[in-house]
Motif scaffolding. Sequence first.
Motif, PDB file in Angstrom:
ATOM      1  N   LEU A 177       4.252   0.190   5.656  1.00 32.15           N
ATOM      2  CA  LEU A 177       3.078   1.037   5.893  1.00 32.15           C
ATOM      3  C   LEU A 177       3.493   2.424   6.367  1.00 32.15           C
ATOM      4  O   LEU A 177       2.907   3.436   5.958  1.00 32.15           O
ATOM      5  CB  LEU A 177       2.144   0.384   6.916  1.00 32.15           C
ATOM      6  CG  LEU A 177       1.427  -0.875   6.429  1.00 32.15           C
ATOM      7  CD1 LEU A 177       0.712  -1.569   7.590  1.00 32.15           C
ATOM      8  CD2 LEU A 177       0.461  -0.558   5.311  1.00 32.15           C
ATOM      9  N   ALA A 178       4.518   2.493   7.222  1.00 38.57           N
ATOM     10  CA  ALA A 178       5.010   3.794   7.696  1.00 38.57           C
ATOM     11  C   ALA A 178       5.598   4.588   6.535  1.00 38.57           C
ATOM     12  O   ALA A 178       5.362   5.794   6.408  1.00 38.57           O
ATOM     13  CB  ALA A 178       6.043   3.605   8.802  1.00 38.57           C
ATOM     14  N   ASP A 179       6.366   3.920   5.671  1.00 34.58           N
ATOM     15  CA  ASP A 179       6.922   4.597   4.498  1.00 34.58           C
ATOM     16  C   ASP A 179       5.815   5.142   3.608  1.00 34.58           C
ATOM     17  O   ASP A 179       5.888   6.269   3.123  1.00 34.58           O
ATOM     18  CB  ASP A 179       7.796   3.636   3.685  1.00 34.58           C
ATOM     19  CG  ASP A 179       9.167   3.414   4.288  1.00 34.58           C
ATOM     20  OD1 ASP A 179       9.548   4.174   5.211  1.00 34.58           O
ATOM     21  OD2 ASP A 179       9.867   2.477   3.848  1.00 34.58           O
ATOM     22  N   ALA A 180       4.788   4.345   3.380  1.00 30.54           N
ATOM     23  CA  ALA A 180       3.674   4.791   2.538  1.00 30.54           C
ATOM     24  C   ALA A 180       2.960   5.986   3.177  1.00 30.54           C
ATOM     25  O   ALA A 180       2.598   6.937   2.477  1.00 30.54           O
ATOM     26  CB  ALA A 180       2.699   3.642   2.307  1.00 30.54           C
ATOM     27  N   ALA A 181       2.778   5.954   4.482  1.00 34.98           N
ATOM     28  CA  ALA A 181       2.101   7.054   5.178  1.00 34.98           C
ATOM     29  C   ALA A 181       2.905   8.343   5.083  1.00 34.98           C
ATOM     30  O   ALA A 181       2.343   9.439   5.050  1.00 34.98           O
ATOM     31  CB  ALA A 181       1.864   6.682   6.642  1.00 34.98           C
ATOM     32  N   GLU A 182       4.229   8.227   5.025  1.00 36.70           N
ATOM     33  CA  GLU A 182       5.101   9.399   4.918  1.00 36.70           C
ATOM     34  C   GLU A 182       5.303   9.841   3.469  1.00 36.70           C
ATOM     35  O   GLU A 182       6.012  10.806   3.210  1.00 36.70           O
ATOM     36  CB  GLU A 182       6.457   9.094   5.557  1.00 36.70           C
ATOM     37  CG  GLU A 182       6.379   8.878   7.060  1.00 36.70           C
ATOM     38  CD  GLU A 182       7.700   8.389   7.643  1.00 36.70           C
ATOM     39  OE1 GLU A 182       8.707   8.307   6.903  1.00 36.70           O
ATOM     40  OE2 GLU A 182       7.717   8.081   8.846  1.00 36.70           O
ATOM     41  N   GLY A 183       4.712   9.125   2.534  1.00 31.06           N
ATOM     42  CA  GLY A 183       4.858   9.476   1.122  1.00 31.06           C
ATOM     43  C   GLY A 183       6.143   8.966   0.506  1.00 31.06           C
ATOM     44  O   GLY A 183       6.547   9.419  -0.560  1.00 31.06           O
ATOM     45  N   ASN A 184       6.796   8.025   1.144  1.00 36.82           N
ATOM     46  CA  ASN A 184       8.068   7.485   0.647  1.00 36.82           C
ATOM     47  C   ASN A 184       7.889   6.206  -0.154  1.00 36.82           C
ATOM     48  O   ASN A 184       8.815   5.422  -0.288  1.00 36.82           O
ATOM     49  CB  ASN A 184       9.015   7.207   1.831  1.00 36.82           C
ATOM     50  CG  ASN A 184       9.363   8.461   2.586  1.00 36.82           C
ATOM     51  OD1 ASN A 184       9.408   9.537   2.015  1.00 36.82           O
ATOM     52  ND2 ASN A 184       9.587   8.324   3.874  1.00 36.82           N
ATOM     53  N   ALA A 185       6.709   5.978  -0.694  1.00 33.24           N
ATOM     54  CA  ALA A 185       6.444   4.782  -1.488  1.00 33.24           C
ATOM     55  C   ALA A 185       6.054   5.209  -2.894  1.00 33.24           C
ATOM     56  O   ALA A 185       5.592   6.314  -3.116  1.00 33.24           O
ATOM     57  CB  ALA A 185       5.330   3.967  -0.846  1.00 33.24           C
ATOM     58  N   ARG A 186       6.275   4.303  -3.834  1.00 35.15           N
ATOM     59  CA  ARG A 186       5.870   4.594  -5.205  1.00 35.15           C
ATOM     60  C   ARG A 186       5.144   3.377  -5.769  1.00 35.15           C
ATOM     61  O   ARG A 186       5.370   2.251  -5.342  1.00 35.15           O
ATOM     62  CB  ARG A 186       7.080   4.943  -6.072  1.00 35.15           C
ATOM     63  CG  ARG A 186       8.106   3.840  -6.164  1.00 35.15           C
ATOM     64  CD  ARG A 186       9.310   4.265  -7.007  1.00 35.15           C
ATOM     65  NE  ARG A 186      10.380   3.298  -6.906  1.00 35.15           N
ATOM     66  CZ  ARG A 186      10.433   2.163  -7.591  1.00 35.15           C
ATOM     67  NH1 ARG A 186       9.490   1.855  -8.441  1.00 35.15           N
ATOM     68  NH2 ARG A 186      11.450   1.334  -7.432  1.00 35.15           N
ATOM     69  N   ALA A 187       4.272   3.634  -6.704  1.00 35.07           N
ATOM     70  CA  ALA A 187       3.515   2.551  -7.340  1.00 35.07           C
ATOM     71  C   ALA A 187       4.436   1.755  -8.245  1.00 35.07           C
ATOM     72  O   ALA A 187       5.300   2.314  -8.924  1.00 35.07           O
ATOM     73  CB  ALA A 187       2.360   3.126  -8.144  1.00 35.07           C
ATOM     74  N   LEU A 188       4.286   0.454  -8.235  1.00 38.26           N
ATOM     75  CA  LEU A 188       5.017  -0.417  -9.149  1.00 38.26           C
ATOM     76  C   LEU A 188       4.049  -0.827 -10.245  1.00 38.26           C
ATOM     77  O   LEU A 188       3.018  -1.443  -9.967  1.00 38.26           O
ATOM     78  CB  LEU A 188       5.544  -1.652  -8.411  1.00 38.26           C
ATOM     79  CG  LEU A 188       6.496  -1.371  -7.255  1.00 38.26           C
ATOM     80  CD1 LEU A 188       6.831  -2.657  -6.517  1.00 38.26           C
ATOM     81  CD2 LEU A 188       7.771  -0.720  -7.766  1.00 38.26           C
ATOM     82  N   SER A 189       4.373  -0.487 -11.483  1.00 40.31           N
ATOM     83  CA  SER A 189       3.423  -0.713 -12.573  1.00 40.31           C
ATOM     84  C   SER A 189       3.042  -2.176 -12.712  1.00 40.31           C
ATOM     85  O   SER A 189       1.904  -2.500 -13.017  1.00 40.31           O
ATOM     86  CB  SER A 189       3.990  -0.190 -13.884  1.00 40.31           C
ATOM     87  OG  SER A 189       5.201  -0.871 -14.194  1.00 40.31           O
ATOM     88  N   TRP A 190       3.949  -3.089 -12.427  1.00 35.51           N
ATOM     89  CA  TRP A 190       3.630  -4.502 -12.585  1.00 35.51           C
ATOM     90  C   TRP A 190       2.713  -5.000 -11.472  1.00 35.51           C
ATOM     91  O   TRP A 190       2.060  -6.018 -11.619  1.00 35.51           O
ATOM     92  CB  TRP A 190       4.894  -5.355 -12.647  1.00 35.51           C
ATOM     93  CG  TRP A 190       5.760  -5.262 -11.424  1.00 35.51           C
ATOM     94  CD1 TRP A 190       6.735  -4.345 -11.182  1.00 35.51           C
ATOM     95  CD2 TRP A 190       5.707  -6.103 -10.270  1.00 35.51           C
ATOM     96  NE1 TRP A 190       7.297  -4.559  -9.949  1.00 35.51           N
ATOM     97  CE2 TRP A 190       6.693  -5.636  -9.371  1.00 35.51           C
ATOM     98  CE3 TRP A 190       4.943  -7.195  -9.906  1.00 35.51           C
ATOM     99  CZ2 TRP A 190       6.916  -6.237  -8.147  1.00 35.51           C
ATOM    100  CZ3 TRP A 190       5.178  -7.792  -8.677  1.00 35.51           C
ATOM    101  CH2 TRP A 190       6.159  -7.306  -7.814  1.00 35.51           C
ATOM    102  N   VAL A 191       2.615  -4.261 -10.371  1.00 32.85           N
ATOM    103  CA  VAL A 191       1.733  -4.635  -9.274  1.00 32.85           C
ATOM    104  C   VAL A 191       0.395  -3.928  -9.400  1.00 32.85           C
ATOM    105  O   VAL A 191      -0.644  -4.504  -9.127  1.00 32.85           O
ATOM    106  CB  VAL A 191       2.371  -4.286  -7.902  1.00 32.85           C
ATOM    107  CG1 VAL A 191       1.391  -4.539  -6.777  1.00 32.85           C
ATOM    108  CG2 VAL A 191       3.649  -5.075  -7.698  1.00 32.85           C
ATOM    109  N   THR A 192       0.412  -2.682  -9.847  1.00 25.95           N
ATOM    110  CA  THR A 192      -0.799  -1.870  -9.865  1.00 25.95           C
ATOM    111  C   THR A 192      -1.466  -1.806 -11.228  1.00 25.95           C
ATOM    112  O   THR A 192      -2.491  -1.165 -11.369  1.00 25.95           O
ATOM    113  CB  THR A 192      -0.491  -0.436  -9.391  1.00 25.95           C
ATOM    114  OG1 THR A 192       0.512   0.124 -10.262  1.00 25.95           O
ATOM    115  CG2 THR A 192       0.015  -0.439  -7.969  1.00 25.95           C
TER     116      THR A 192
END
Length: 98
Positions: free
Chosen positions: A73-88
């Motif tokens: 969650l912290a990584d996502a809040a900092e913009g350090n996450a990316r969408a995974l096509s197989w999940v999204t």
Amino acid sequence: MAMLDDFRPVAEVTADERGRVAIGKAGATKDDRYAVSTNADGAILLTPLVSIPKRELLVWENDELRASLFRGLADAAEGNARALSWVTADDDEDAEDE
């Protein structure tokens, strides 16, 4: 009657015919939930609580899983996450590609 540490009187209330006591003057609002405890003197202690779905209990019981979730969650809040096509991926979009 001895007061518990950090407690202060808020109001005097009277139970109704069904034993209910209004606690709005103490800050309670609609749909608030409380654990109710009593002692030998008859003092009643209301502890605010939140119920969670049983499927989410695992996160609170497993320290390693909870820490991993909070890191994500912290990584996502900092913009350090990316969408995974197989999940999204949306099933409707897959149908359009065929």
